[in-house]
Design a protein around this motif. Structure first.
Motif, mmCIF file in Angstrom:
data_model
loop_
_atom_site.group_PDB
_atom_site.id
_atom_site.type_symbol
_atom_site.label_atom_id
_atom_site.label_comp_id
_atom_site.label_asym_id
_atom_site.label_seq_id
_atom_site.Cartn_x
_atom_site.Cartn_y
_atom_site.Cartn_z
ATOM 1 N N TYR A 134 0.828 -1.202 0.000
ATOM 2 C CA TYR A 134 0.000 0.000 0.000
ATOM 3 C C TYR A 134 0.868 1.259 0.000
ATOM 4 N N ALA A 135 1.898 1.270 0.867
ATOM 5 C CA ALA A 135 2.788 2.439 0.917
ATOM 6 C C ALA A 135 3.476 2.642 -0.428
ATOM 7 N N ALA A 136 3.906 1.558 -1.063
ATOM 8 C CA ALA A 136 4.562 1.669 -2.378
ATOM 9 C C ALA A 136 3.598 2.212 -3.427
ATOM 10 N N VAL A 137 2.353 1.765 -3.410
ATOM 11 C CA VAL A 137 1.359 2.262 -4.379
ATOM 12 C C VAL A 137 1.109 3.749 -4.172
ATOM 13 N N GLU A 138 0.971 4.164 -2.921
ATOM 14 C CA GLU A 138 0.739 5.595 -2.640
ATOM 15 C C GLU A 138 1.930 6.442 -3.086
ATOM 16 N N ILE A 139 3.142 5.966 -2.864
ATOM 17 C CA ILE A 139 4.329 6.717 -3.280
ATOM 18 C C ILE A 139 4.388 6.811 -4.803
ATOM 19 N N ILE A 140 4.112 5.711 -5.489
ATOM 20 C CA ILE A 140 4.135 5.723 -6.963
ATOM 21 C C ILE A 140 3.058 6.655 -7.499
ATOM 22 N N LEU A 141 1.856 6.606 -6.913
ATOM 23 C CA LEU A 141 0.791 7.515 -7.352
ATOM 24 C C LEU A 141 1.178 8.972 -7.132
ATOM 25 N N HIS A 142 1.866 9.249 -6.025
ATOM 26 C CA HIS A 142 2.313 10.616 -5.749
ATOM 27 C C HIS A 142 3.371 11.054 -6.768
ATOM 28 N N LEU A 143 4.285 10.126 -7.121
ATOM 29 C CA LEU A 143 5.348 10.464 -8.072
ATOM 30 C C LEU A 143 4.806 10.738 -9.476
ATOM 31 N N VAL A 144 3.750 10.028 -9.870
ATOM 32 C CA VAL A 144 3.176 10.253 -11.202
ATOM 33 C C VAL A 144 2.137 11.352 -11.199
ATOM 34 N N GLY A 145 1.815 11.902 -10.045
ATOM 35 C CA GLY A 145 0.874 13.010 -9.965
ATOM 36 C C GLY A 145 -0.581 12.585 -9.961
ATOM 37 N N ALA A 146 -0.866 11.328 -9.699
ATOM 38 C CA ALA A 146 -2.250 10.834 -9.662
ATOM 39 C C ALA A 146 -2.828 11.028 -8.257
ATOM 40 N N GLN A 147 -4.144 10.892 -8.175
ATOM 41 C CA GLN A 147 -4.812 11.017 -6.888
ATOM 42 C C GLN A 147 -4.450 9.829 -5.998
#
Length: 193
Positions: A35-48
Motif C-alpha cells: 500500500y505504501a509503495a502504491v501511494e508513493i508511486i501515485l504521488h510520483l506520477v501526480g495521480a490522486q
C-alpha cells in the motif's frame, strides 16, 4: 539414529509449528508495504492517492501530538501493546498437537490422542463386558477422561473400572504423563411425562 535426532523428530511431531501465525504477520506487513509503495508511486506520477498521499500522511504524523488528545495516544498504545503481546506469546509459546509420545524401547513412537482414546475404550469394553457404545473416552494433553454409561439394571464396579483404565493407560507410558478420570453416568430410571 542418535538420541538427539529422535528427540527432535518427536518434538516436531508433537508440537505445532508457528507457520500460520508467522504467515499472517508477514502477509499483513507485505500488504502495508505494498500500500505504501502504491501511494508513493501515485504521488510520483501526480495521480490522486487511494486513501492518503505520502506528504499528507507525514504531515498528519508530525502534527499528531498536538492534534490528538492524550487519551487517543493512550488507547493506541494499549492496542499496540496488546497486539505485540499476542504476537510475542504466539512466537514463544509452543503449540501442542493432539499427540503423545509412547515409550517403546529405543524407538520413537508418536500416537494420536484419538488412537489412545479408542484403544482405552475398546480395552475397557473387552475387560468389563460393557458395550463399546456405552463408553466415551477423551484424551487431552494431561488427562484421560472416561465416561461409562451402562444400561439400566447392569451392575458396575466403579473401582474395578478405574483399575482397568489406570493399568491400561500406565501400560502406554505416555509422555507427557496423563491423569485418568472415570465417571459412571447412570441413565435416569424415571420416565419423563
Amino acid at each position: 539414529m542418535s538420541d538427539s535426532v529422535l528427540r527432535t523428530v518427536v518434538r516436531r511431531e508433537t508440537h505445532s509449528p508457528r507457520t500460520a501465525a508467522m504467515l499472517i504477520v508477514v502477509v499483513l506487513l507485505l500488504l502495508a508495504l505494498a500500500y505504501a509503495a502504491v501511494e508513493i508511486i501515485l504521488h510520483l506520477v501526480g495521480a490522486q492517492p487511494l486513501l492518503v498521499g505520502p506528504g499528507e500522511a507525514l504531515n498528519a504524523l508530525v502534527a499528531a501530538p498536538t492534534a490528538l488528545m492524550p487519551v487517543a495516544f493512550i488507547v493506541a498504545g494499549v492496542v499496540l501493546a496488546i497486539l505485540g503481546l499476542i504476537v510475542l506469546i504466539l512466537a514463544l509459546k509452543p503449540g501442542r498437537l493432539s499427540r503423545h509420545e509412547m515409550e517403546w524401547g529405543d524407538r520413537a513412537v508418536v500416537v494420536d490422542n484419538g488412537v489412545v482414546a479408542s484403544a482405552v475404550a475398546q480395552h475397557l469394553s473387552n475387560e468389563s463386558g460393557i458395550a463399546r457404545d456405552d463408553i466415551v473416552v477423551g484424551v487431552a494433553h494431561r488427562s484421560v477422561d472416561v465416561t461409562v454409561r451402562p444400561p439400566v439394571g447392569i451392575p458396575v464396579d466403579e473401582a474395578q473400572l478405574r483399575r482397568i483404565v489406570d493399568e491400561e493407560v500406565a501400560a502406554y507410558k505416555l509422555t507427557p504423563a496423563v491423569r485418568t478420570h472415570l465417571r459412571v453416568e447412570r441413565p435416569d430410571t424415571k420416565e419423563s411425562r
